[in-house]
Design an enzyme around this catalytic site. Sequence first.
Site, PDB file in Angstrom:
ATOM      1  N   SER A  28       0.838  -1.202   0.000  1.00 21.82           N
ATOM      2  CA  SER A  28       0.000   0.000   0.000  1.00 21.82           C
ATOM      3  C   SER A  28       0.869   1.247   0.000  1.00 21.82           C
ATOM      4  O   SER A  28       2.087   1.158  -0.167  1.00 21.82           O
ATOM      5  CB  SER A  28      -0.923  -0.031   1.229  1.00 21.82           C
ATOM      6  N   ASN A  29       0.232   2.380   0.138  1.00 25.87           N
ATOM      7  CA  ASN A  29       0.924   3.664   0.197  1.00 25.87           C
ATOM      8  C   ASN A  29       0.545   4.370   1.487  1.00 25.87           C
ATOM      9  O   ASN A  29      -0.549   4.158   2.001  1.00 25.87           O
ATOM     10  CB  ASN A  29       0.465   4.559  -0.954  1.00 25.87           C
ATOM     11  N   GLY A  30       1.438   5.249   1.965  1.00 28.86           N
ATOM     12  CA  GLY A  30       1.116   6.040   3.145  1.00 28.86           C
ATOM     13  C   GLY A  30       0.230   7.211   2.728  1.00 28.86           C
ATOM     14  O   GLY A  30       0.687   8.164   2.128  1.00 28.86           O
ATOM     15  N   VAL A  96      -2.590   5.609  -5.289  1.00 24.38           N
ATOM     16  CA  VAL A  96      -2.823   4.241  -5.784  1.00 24.38           C
ATOM     17  C   VAL A  96      -1.512   3.454  -5.706  1.00 24.38           C
ATOM     18  O   VAL A  96      -0.465   3.955  -6.122  1.00 24.38           O
ATOM     19  CB  VAL A  96      -3.328   4.281  -7.248  1.00 24.38           C
TER      20      VAL A  96
END
Length: 215
Positions: A28-30, A96
């Site tokens: 995922s991303n922060g 995303v």
Amino acid sequence: MRPAPPSFRCLITAGPTREHLDPVRFLSNGSSGKMGYALARAAADRGWQVDLVSGPVALAAPAGVDVHPVISADDMLAACEPRFARCDLFIAVAAVADYRPQTFHAEKQKRPKDALTLELVPTVDILKTLAARKAPRQLVVGFAAETHDVEAYARRKLAEKHLDWIVANDVSGTETGMNADANTVLLLGANGARQEFGPAPKLQVADFILRNVVP
Ligand code: CTP
């Protein structure tokens, strides 16, 4: 220019996406989702109809906004597609995840004893996919999160993704940008417009973006 009527429809993506390796692990991303949620709130405050397609975040739905929760990039595109066709303004704020594991394991994988190499494949570019289908009456706005050469990379994304506007923000610090309550942005238009704003609370930044993009 005349103000946008209350029947004006706005579609926004927000938050991170997750690409699962197995039922419990993901890439995922922060991203807190705060900027996207602030834009949704500012749009609803204008009386617009707002669809917010959101990855997993710990934020309450803004009043008057239809929130559509999603997990992966594919889910996000699928939720956006039918809503994009009828929106007047699309703003892609979501962080995303750029890759997903080539293989998804339906059962939780045991912890490897040695180093693990993951085979990753690119996820779909939601903004670029939808911008390519833009009708002349529609406006498309992207975000560019950069740690260096902010303006140059943002200009490249504005052109390559065929956007009307791009909001560039420097995410190298902790005071503004991802996860922070404030943001400093550079707004660039395909029409040559260039405006800086902030640091300011994200709701003020959202208002700045909307009043420039839909005057
Ligand atoms: N975006 C998207 N789908 C993706 C990747 C990005 O819709 N798979 C959108 C983001 O919501 C944002 C814009 O594209 O509006 C730019 O995202 P950013 O992460 O800054 O850039 P990338 O295109 O992923 O490029 P890079 O990570 O190389 O900077």
